[in-house]
Design a protein around this motif. Structure first.
Motif, mmCIF file in Angstrom:
data_model
loop_
_atom_site.group_PDB
_atom_site.id
_atom_site.type_symbol
_atom_site.label_atom_id
_atom_site.label_comp_id
_atom_site.label_asym_id
_atom_site.label_seq_id
_atom_site.Cartn_x
_atom_site.Cartn_y
_atom_site.Cartn_z
ATOM 1 N N GLU A 269 46.791 29.804 22.816
ATOM 2 C CA GLU A 269 45.964 29.873 21.602
ATOM 3 C C GLU A 269 44.765 30.798 21.804
ATOM 4 O OE1 GLU A 269 44.625 26.073 20.142
ATOM 5 O OE2 GLU A 269 46.623 25.206 20.367
ATOM 6 N N HIS A 270 44.329 30.927 23.052
ATOM 7 C CA HIS A 270 43.139 31.725 23.349
ATOM 8 C C HIS A 270 43.477 33.025 24.071
ATOM 9 C CE1 HIS A 270 40.093 28.951 21.891
ATOM 10 N NE2 HIS A 270 40.910 27.983 22.282
ATOM 11 N N GLY A 271 44.703 33.506 23.910
ATOM 12 C CA GLY A 271 45.055 34.845 24.369
ATOM 13 C C GLY A 271 45.434 34.996 25.827
ATOM 14 N N CYS A 272 45.638 33.907 26.536
ATOM 15 C CA CYS A 272 46.067 34.011 27.930
ATOM 16 C C CYS A 272 47.507 34.535 27.961
ATOM 17 C CB CYS A 272 45.973 32.653 28.616
ATOM 18 S SG CYS A 272 46.376 32.692 30.368
ATOM 19 N N ARG A 273 47.739 35.558 28.782
ATOM 20 C CA ARG A 273 49.065 36.174 28.850
ATOM 21 C C ARG A 273 49.966 35.523 29.897
ATOM 22 N NH1 ARG A 273 45.283 39.820 27.578
ATOM 23 N NH2 ARG A 273 44.742 40.288 29.731
ATOM 24 N N SER A 274 49.387 35.004 30.959
ATOM 25 C CA SER A 274 50.171 34.293 31.969
ATOM 26 C C SER A 274 49.215 33.513 32.875
ATOM 27 C CB SER A 274 51.021 35.253 32.811
ATOM 28 O OG SER A 274 50.205 36.060 33.626
ATOM 29 N N ALA A 275 49.796 32.543 33.585
ATOM 30 C CA ALA A 275 49.000 31.724 34.500
ATOM 31 C C ALA A 275 49.873 31.282 35.666
ATOM 32 C CB ALA A 275 48.438 30.508 33.771
ATOM 33 N N ARG A 276 49.248 31.188 36.809
ATOM 34 C CA ARG A 276 49.918 30.671 38.004
ATOM 35 C C ARG A 276 48.988 29.662 38.660
ATOM 36 N NH1 ARG A 276 52.689 35.797 41.099
ATOM 37 N NH2 ARG A 276 53.851 36.532 39.296
ATOM 38 N N ALA A 277 49.581 28.622 39.230
ATOM 39 C CA ALA A 277 48.808 27.625 39.967
ATOM 40 C C ALA A 277 49.346 27.564 41.387
ATOM 41 C CB ALA A 277 48.915 26.259 39.300
ATOM 42 N N TYR A 278 48.444 27.527 42.339
ATOM 43 C CA TYR A 278 48.807 27.449 43.756
ATOM 44 C C TYR A 278 48.123 26.239 44.372
ATOM 45 C CZ TYR A 278 49.988 32.391 43.107
ATOM 46 O OH TYR A 278 50.516 33.572 42.662
ATOM 47 N N LEU A 279 48.884 25.441 45.103
ATOM 48 C CA LEU A 279 48.291 24.343 45.854
ATOM 49 C C LEU A 279 47.819 24.907 47.188
ATOM 50 C CD1 LEU A 279 50.857 21.480 45.182
ATOM 51 C CD2 LEU A 279 48.701 21.948 44.004
ATOM 52 N N ASP A 280 46.588 24.616 47.535
ATOM 53 C CA ASP A 280 46.017 25.095 48.789
ATOM 54 C C ASP A 280 46.817 24.503 49.948
ATOM 55 O OD1 ASP A 280 44.304 25.259 51.141
ATOM 56 O OD2 ASP A 280 42.700 25.816 49.756
ATOM 57 N N ALA B 131 46.173 19.737 49.521
ATOM 58 C CA ALA B 131 47.028 19.687 48.327
ATOM 59 C C ALA B 131 46.276 19.276 47.068
ATOM 60 C CB ALA B 131 48.195 18.732 48.563
ATOM 61 N N HIS B 132 45.082 18.765 47.206
ATOM 62 C CA HIS B 132 44.285 18.378 46.036
ATOM 63 C C HIS B 132 43.381 19.513 45.558
ATOM 64 C CE1 HIS B 132 45.491 14.162 45.852
ATOM 65 N NE2 HIS B 132 45.636 14.292 47.154
ATOM 66 N N ARG B 133 43.453 20.653 46.223
ATOM 67 C CA ARG B 133 42.701 21.837 45.793
ATOM 68 C C ARG B 133 43.702 22.821 45.209
ATOM 69 N NH1 ARG B 133 38.925 23.329 50.099
ATOM 70 N NH2 ARG B 133 40.805 23.938 51.211
ATOM 71 N N VAL B 134 43.464 23.218 43.964
ATOM 72 C CA VAL B 134 44.386 24.089 43.231
ATOM 73 C C VAL B 134 43.693 25.399 42.894
ATOM 74 C CG1 VAL B 134 45.795 24.324 41.153
ATOM 75 C CG2 VAL B 134 45.523 22.079 42.217
ATOM 76 N N TRP B 135 44.377 26.490 43.212
ATOM 77 C CA TRP B 135 43.935 27.829 42.821
ATOM 78 C C TRP B 135 44.720 28.209 41.568
ATOM 79 C CZ3 TRP B 135 40.958 31.343 46.014
ATOM 80 C CH2 TRP B 135 40.501 30.773 47.194
ATOM 81 N N SER B 136 44.024 28.632 40.530
ATOM 82 C CA SER B 136 44.693 29.052 39.297
ATOM 83 C C SER B 136 44.343 30.512 39.036
ATOM 84 C CB SER B 136 44.243 28.195 38.114
ATOM 85 O OG SER B 136 44.553 26.837 38.358
ATOM 86 N N VAL B 137 45.372 31.297 38.723
ATOM 87 C CA VAL B 137 45.204 32.728 38.467
ATOM 88 C C VAL B 137 45.712 32.998 37.052
ATOM 89 C CG1 VAL B 137 45.829 35.052 39.215
ATOM 90 C CG2 VAL B 137 45.566 33.211 40.916
ATOM 91 N N PHE B 138 44.838 33.570 36.234
ATOM 92 C CA PHE B 138 45.153 33.791 34.823
ATOM 93 C C PHE B 138 45.084 35.276 34.481
ATOM 94 C CE2 PHE B 138 42.822 29.780 35.279
ATOM 95 C CZ PHE B 138 43.735 28.880 34.772
ATOM 96 N N ASP B 139 46.058 35.759 33.724
ATOM 97 C CA ASP B 139 45.983 37.092 33.139
ATOM 98 C C ASP B 139 45.324 36.896 31.779
ATOM 99 O OD1 ASP B 139 46.261 39.661 32.246
ATOM 100 O OD2 ASP B 139 48.447 39.662 32.237
ATOM 101 N N TRP B 140 44.008 37.109 31.764
ATOM 102 C CA TRP B 140 43.215 36.728 30.608
ATOM 103 C C TRP B 140 42.010 37.637 30.511
ATOM 104 C CZ3 TRP B 140 42.457 30.731 30.555
ATOM 105 C CH2 TRP B 140 42.390 30.254 29.267
ATOM 106 N N ASP B 141 41.683 38.097 29.332
ATOM 107 C CA ASP B 141 40.451 38.858 29.128
ATOM 108 C C ASP B 141 39.274 37.892 29.158
ATOM 109 O OD1 ASP B 141 41.888 41.222 28.774
ATOM 110 O OD2 ASP B 141 42.088 40.876 26.608
ATOM 111 N N ALA B 142 38.158 38.348 29.700
ATOM 112 C CA ALA B 142 36.975 37.494 29.854
ATOM 113 C C ALA B 142 36.515 36.923 28.510
ATOM 114 C CB ALA B 142 35.844 38.271 30.530
#
Length: 90
Positions: A28-39, A43-54
């Protein structure tokens, strides 16, 4: 590109909500893709990477429905935004 790190209560629940309710709201807010990585060290720390304009990301953060989704995700504290140390074209 937006990168965040968050501590979550239940990684499986986080991934379930991230892939469903979270994905719908991000779209809804223009995010093109997202990935989540478990550290691999926590395992309770998650890195999220978004293809998103600021600008679109800021609109997402201002959406009044986002705090409830964050609770569903089980985020234990506000995500930390990671700033790039370098940006290269290859």
């Amino acid at each position: 590109m937006i990168v965040t790190i968050a501590r979550v209560a239940d990684p499986d629940r986080f991934l379930e909500v991230f892939a469903t309710v979270g994905a719908q709201k991000r779209r809804e807010h223009g995010c093109r893709s997202a990935r989540a990585y478990l550290d691999p060290e926590d395992a309770h720390r998650v890195w999220s990477v978004f293809d998103w304009d600021a600008e679109d990301y800021e609109g997402f953060l201002a959406d009044p429905e986002v705090p409830a989704i964050a609770r569903e995700l089980g985020i234990q504290a506000p995500p930390v935004h990671v700033t790039p140390a370098a940006e290269l074209d290859a």
